[in-house]
Write a protein that holds these residues in place. Structure first.
Motif, PDB file in Angstrom:
ATOM      1  N   HIS A 137       0.875  -1.174  -0.099  1.00 55.01           N
ATOM      2  CA  HIS A 137       0.075  -0.012  -0.157  1.00 55.01           C
ATOM      3  C   HIS A 137       0.941   1.166  -0.122  1.00 55.01           C
ATOM      4  CE1 HIS A 137      -4.029   1.915   0.881  1.00 55.01           C
ATOM      5  NE2 HIS A 137      -2.942   2.859   1.682  1.00 55.01           N
ATOM      6  N   ARG A 159      -5.696  -3.448  -1.118  1.00 58.05           N
ATOM      7  CA  ARG A 159      -5.176  -2.063  -1.592  1.00 58.05           C
ATOM      8  C   ARG A 159      -5.866  -1.410  -2.570  1.00 58.05           C
ATOM      9  NH1 ARG A 159      -1.591   0.017  -4.939  1.00 58.05           N
ATOM     10  NH2 ARG A 159      -1.455  -1.764  -6.175  1.00 58.05           N
ATOM     11  N   ASP A 202      -1.804   5.313  -2.889  1.00 56.86           N
ATOM     12  CA  ASP A 202      -2.972   4.613  -2.547  1.00 56.86           C
ATOM     13  C   ASP A 202      -3.662   5.586  -1.338  1.00 56.86           C
ATOM     14  OD1 ASP A 202      -3.122   2.369  -4.083  1.00 56.86           O
ATOM     15  OD2 ASP A 202      -1.297   1.842  -2.692  1.00 56.86           O
TER      16      ASP A 202
END
Length: 400
Positions: A3, A389, A103
């Motif tokens: 992530h 994610r 992200d």
């Protein structure tokens, strides 16, 4: 896949957030990239000391974040696309451009000086909102001869600290302070009385109820037509957030500050968190938190803990953000600690003089230590990510 967490800006809030995230999350699950244009941490609250020739202790980021898993990218942020989840940066030492995907984004670019649209301010005034401006002012002050006039425009914390620091370090200069109302009118009676005593002792001329409407190379002009001599004009009337926000679709208000909820998450884009001066967060009494280190550091704690909790599937903690005091240095040998209510209103109690200077110094050292040791002293609670994610990852998990 990891992530990707990208933190923009490594002032007090960005550096603290990056370090806290590194302590909260397992490095196999996340990558943390800290984007900043300078290689070391700048103690913004000490820049008024820098302008008078004092040297500040260097705090390199590569030492601060060694072995934490935080990657430092030396670059200037030129654009943020919150719909594509990308940040455009330009290399700090060249024209190369790069897109950095994320992200989760932590926006901590902070603020710079605000000229208020006053004619001539941008061309002729100096600022202490960043190290480049402070160094430019230091060189100019060093070149001034005896008796030359310096005018500080703005009577807030920055203006008071700068005016008293300059007057104490350079008693040969003629230092003046231009304020909108009366000197220190937000302080308690005790605080106002002490401030006026110090200003008088340092020989600072105070122009109260004064609005500066123009800045020239050797004068400032006021709304009532006066011309005040100024070989140097220092502009400290307020701060403006980084202009990159204006080109995004983030919901913003009050001078382009990003509107956030109680966890510092953008109300319009839930993968973006904003902390420090760039965030419009509501504090005690339903009042917006003011632009300050006192607000920014607990905001960074809250954002980092909220991100870690949401990614690891645990309850989001809530950090109480309130005020206790306003700390003002009045030269190297004196200070003023104005105690305040939770929503930042002055009470009568205040510390003054040498004791206040020591108190303020401890506060500054503590803030810098917290940035320089972002993971020291925190319990080791690195958790594994449970949240997918991407939507593709979510679909894959649902199918298994």
């Amino acid at each position: 896949m990891q992530h990707r967490i990208v933190v923009l800006g490594a002032g007090y809030t960005g550096a603290v957030a990056a370090g806290r995230l590194a302590k909260r999350l397992h490095r196999d699950d996340v990558s943390i990239t800290l984007v900043n244009s300078e290689p070391d941490f700048v103690e913004r609250v000490r820049l008024h000391q820098l302008v008078t020739g004092q040297d500040l202790r260097p705090r390199p980021f590569d030492e601060m974040f060694a072995r934490t898993g935080v990657e430092l990218k030396l670059a200037r942020v030129t654009a943020v696309d919150v719909d594509r989840k990308t940040v455009t940066v330009t290399a700090a030492d060249g024209p190369e451009r790069e897109e950095v995907g994320y992200d989760t984004l932590v926006y901590a670019l902070g603020s710079g000086w605000d000229d208020g649209g006053v004619p001539g301010a941008t061309e002729h005034a100096y600022d202490v909102s960043g190290r480049p401006g402070a160094l430019r002012l230091r060189d100019r002050l060093a070149a001034l001869g005896e008796g030359r006039p310096v005018v500080v425009v703005g009577g807030g914390l920055t203006g008071l600290e700068a005016a008293t620091e300059i007057a104490e370090a350079r008693p040969d200069l003629s230092v003046a302070l231009a304020v909108l109302g009366t000197l220190g009118d937000w302080l308690s009676h005790k605080g106002q009385a002490h401030l006026r005593k110090v200003v008088d002792r340092l020989g600072i001329t105070v122009h109260e109820h004064t609005v500066v409407t123009r800045v020239d190379a050797d004068t400032v002009t006021t709304a009532d037509g006066r011309a005040i001599a100024a070989d140097v004009t220092l502009w400290t009337t307020g701060f403006a957030v980084h202009p990159v926000v204006r080109a995004t679709t983030l919901e913003a208000a009050d001078r382009d500050r990003i509107v956030v909820d109680t966890t510092m998450r953008s109300v319009s884009h839930h993968d973006v968190y904003a902390v420090g001066d760039a965030a419009m967060a509501i504090g005690p009494g339903g009042k917006p938190l003011r632009m300050s280190c006192a607000s920014g550091v607990p905001m960074a704690w809250q954002a980092a803990d909220a991100i870690a909790a949401r990614l690891t599937g645990v309850e989001v903690p809530k950090i109480s953000i309130r005020y206790f005091q306003q700390c003002i240095s009045l030269g190297r040998r004196g200070g003023l600690i104005q105690f305040v209510t939770a929503d930042d209103r002055a009470v009568e109690r205040a510390l003054t003089g040498r004791l206040a200077a020591v108190y303020k110094e401890l506060i500054c050292r503590g803030a810098a230590w917290g940035v320089a040791h972002p993971t020291t002293g925190m319990p080791s609670r690195r958790r594994r990510i449970t949240q997918p994610r991407t939507p593709i990852d979510a679909a894959a998990r649902a199918a298994t």
